[in-house]
Design a protein around this motif. Sequence first.
Motif, PDB file in Angstrom:
ATOM      1  N   GLY A 483       0.804  -1.216   0.000  1.00 26.31           N
ATOM      2  CA  GLY A 483       0.000   0.000   0.000  1.00 26.31           C
ATOM      3  C   GLY A 483       0.834   1.261   0.000  1.00 26.31           C
ATOM      4  O   GLY A 483       0.555   2.211  -0.747  1.00 26.31           O
ATOM      5  N   GLY A 487       0.059   2.848  -3.660  1.00 21.02           N
ATOM      6  CA  GLY A 487      -1.127   3.684  -3.552  1.00 21.02           C
ATOM      7  C   GLY A 487      -2.413   2.947  -3.286  1.00 21.02           C
ATOM      8  O   GLY A 487      -3.491   3.562  -3.291  1.00 21.02           O
ATOM      9  N   ARG A 488      -2.356   1.629  -3.056  1.00 22.87           N
ATOM     10  CA  ARG A 488      -3.582   0.901  -2.721  1.00 22.87           C
ATOM     11  C   ARG A 488      -4.130   1.393  -1.392  1.00 22.87           C
ATOM     12  O   ARG A 488      -3.380   1.720  -0.486  1.00 22.87           O
ATOM     13  CB  ARG A 488      -3.309  -0.604  -2.716  1.00 22.87           C
ATOM     14  N   LYS A 489      -5.452   1.420  -1.283  1.00 21.68           N
ATOM     15  CA  LYS A 489      -6.127   2.101  -0.193  1.00 21.68           C
ATOM     16  C   LYS A 489      -6.202   1.243   1.072  1.00 21.68           C
ATOM     17  O   LYS A 489      -6.157   0.013   1.020  1.00 21.68           O
ATOM     18  CB  LYS A 489      -7.547   2.503  -0.615  1.00 21.68           C
ATOM     19  N   ILE A 490      -6.354   1.927   2.201  1.00 20.98           N
ATOM     20  CA  ILE A 490      -6.521   1.257   3.484  1.00 20.98           C
ATOM     21  C   ILE A 490      -7.833   0.459   3.460  1.00 20.98           C
ATOM     22  O   ILE A 490      -8.879   0.988   3.081  1.00 20.98           O
ATOM     23  CB  ILE A 490      -6.554   2.282   4.628  1.00 20.98           C
ATOM     24  N   SER A 492     -11.286  -1.621   4.427  1.00 23.70           N
ATOM     25  CA  SER A 492     -12.413  -1.326   5.319  1.00 23.70           C
ATOM     26  C   SER A 492     -12.178  -1.995   6.664  1.00 23.70           C
ATOM     27  O   SER A 492     -11.555  -3.049   6.760  1.00 23.70           O
ATOM     28  CB  SER A 492     -13.724  -1.829   4.706  1.00 23.70           C
ATOM     29  N   GLY A 498     -10.194   3.555   3.044  1.00 20.33           N
ATOM     30  CA  GLY A 498     -10.465   4.241   1.790  1.00 20.33           C
ATOM     31  C   GLY A 498      -9.449   5.298   1.433  1.00 20.33           C
ATOM     32  O   GLY A 498      -9.445   5.810   0.308  1.00 20.33           O
ATOM     33  N   GLN A 499      -8.551   5.622   2.373  1.00 18.63           N
ATOM     34  CA  GLN A 499      -7.507   6.608   2.109  1.00 18.63           C
ATOM     35  C   GLN A 499      -6.197   5.910   1.759  1.00 18.63           C
ATOM     36  O   GLN A 499      -5.977   4.756   2.114  1.00 18.63           O
ATOM     37  CB  GLN A 499      -7.309   7.500   3.343  1.00 18.63           C
ATOM     38  N   PRO A 500      -5.287   6.595   1.077  1.00 14.38           N
ATOM     39  CA  PRO A 500      -3.974   5.993   0.795  1.00 14.38           C
ATOM     40  C   PRO A 500      -3.189   5.791   2.094  1.00 14.38           C
ATOM     41  O   PRO A 500      -3.349   6.550   3.058  1.00 14.38           O
ATOM     42  CB  PRO A 500      -3.289   7.027  -0.099  1.00 14.38           C
ATOM     43  N   TRP A 501      -2.343   4.783   2.102  1.00 16.92           N
ATOM     44  CA  TRP A 501      -1.483   4.552   3.253  1.00 16.92           C
ATOM     45  C   TRP A 501      -0.428   5.652   3.347  1.00 16.92           C
ATOM     46  O   TRP A 501       0.118   6.104   2.342  1.00 16.92           O
ATOM     47  CB  TRP A 501      -0.773   3.206   3.129  1.00 16.92           C
ATOM     48  N   THR A 505      -0.519   6.571   9.183  1.00 16.75           N
ATOM     49  CA  THR A 505      -1.534   5.530   9.363  1.00 16.75           C
ATOM     50  C   THR A 505      -0.901   4.144   9.502  1.00 16.75           C
ATOM     51  O   THR A 505      -1.475   3.256  10.140  1.00 16.75           O
ATOM     52  CB  THR A 505      -2.515   5.520   8.179  1.00 16.75           C
TER      53      THR A 505
END
Length: 587
Positions: A483, A487-490, A492, A498-501, A505
């Motif tokens: 991620g 750019g794969r999202k965090i 659910s 839903g946000q980028p790592w 985070t």
Amino acid sequence: MKRRHFLYAAGFGTMAGLTGFNPAFARAGRTVTQICDDFLDAYVRINPTLVGKVFGLERNSSAISDWSPAGAEKAAALMRATLAELADTPPLNRKEELGAAFLEDTARAILAGIEAGEPYRKMSTHIFIGPPALLLTSFEQMSQGQSGDVPVSADARDRDWANILHRLEAVPTAMAGYRQSLELGLVRNLPAPRSMTLAVAKQCSGWASQGWFAKFAARYPGGALAGPLAAAAAKADRTYGELGQWLAQSYAPKASPEDGIGSERYLLYTDLWLGLRTLDLDEAYGWAVEEFHRLEAEKTKESGRIRAGASFEDIRTQLDGDPKQSLAVAPFRDWAQAEVDRAIAKLGESEFDIPPQLRTCKVQMTEAGSGAMPFYVAPSEDFSTPGTVVWPTLGKTELPTWSANSTIYHESVPGHHIQIGGSRLLDLVRLQRVAGAAGHAEGWALYAERLMDELGWFDTPQKRLGFLSMQSFRAARVFVDIGLHTGRKIPSGMEGAGQPWTAATAIPLIDRASGLGRDAAAMEVERYYGWPAQACAYKLGERVWLNCRADAMAKAGAAFNRRKWHADALAMGPLGLDTLKQQLAKL
């Protein structure tokens, strides 16, 4: 032939000058064994710092790797010449078949990185791949006029320190070459990430301000070399200080604001470190998330066995604050050594044939470390220096024992010591005996932790909670690493879904999974930025070992012999994960 890869290869940018190297070195009638042997000899000359640090070869050499653009070009020439000769040389037997495939894939992976320009934006704080860190920490493994408890003569002592002096004197040239590569990268629009640049700058400046090289040279007990050593060390400290200043003030403003490297470059590194040429990043990401949730549920259950209704965070705080669950540094080393010795003795009776050369594995504590986790140093090729588990204290005066057993088994027996140390004794080409594959190595070591759970060695809820924490930690590593870089999202169900790592985070998630503490988690995330894809080797490698063992058990039924399967699997030596799956299917 499927691709295989060096364990902890220096990466794409640590290639050094090769005095007298002629790319057209092929000679008619040579065997694969001869090609592999000559390649290893050439690679030792090309990359002496890495080879000494990781492979245990020529650790006392005064030579330093050449991180300049010329060094990268010489390395590329070696890879191209090697591939050309291998293409025209059929293997004569099984050993040569494995050796040829191992070498072919190593050369192709390294060459792919050089041609993609990776040497010109190489930026890492890690002691295995970051040029400043790799060079500095390599001095620790050089002989300093000691031979265990046996006294050495003043002449022998000074011969060792003369090698150290020559290497110290070469530090300014080596770091100048590294800077030249970074400058060329900027010209070619190949910048390193700004955040990692600043981390390396801080690292170099810190060592310089502490006078690391001066303190190291001060270990010399006195004699004719005292003056030259002090002068060379002072110059090395100034070199690191100037490099740190240049990185922070001149390079960083031109560096990339993006922390990640993107999917295309990331796959270069999954090929190099894991031996996975076509890794499905989405599938690996999703699988790791599911595995993380499964392990977190197990952690909750195990925490409840310690105190009903308590969360892992509650139990971690309780255990870390319990004086019965921690030891001061010296007693911790003695305790860890006793655990290593017990594993060797017991598993040598029931699970593995452990030869005499592997009956010794030392535990060594160190204050320094560019990572929060312990690591294994392979024995020297002649076993005069045993395999060693190096445990960074990171400034702590006491270390927890409740969470340490899993790491002990990972690094020693039945983990890296049997696998990497044992490779030294296998009937393989020498190149494969002293090198390895990260996915194979880390996958096996994590599998070894799980094996110890199956064998009942985590015999208290506290120990088993430590094991589960390390498992969850390694699952989190996969999706966090992917991620952060792609750019794969965090997912659910996690904070920031839903946000980028980002580092902000990722750090609390790694802390939650591992129980290592926030500072250690921050160092882990820094490692991911500076060593793309390597963190995936653990869980994705373990998945291959577990799936292949399950297939073997299904095929053999009641006749399955775990001890024999382990011996046969390890006897093939290090392989990339794609090839490992194919070869294990044949057992």
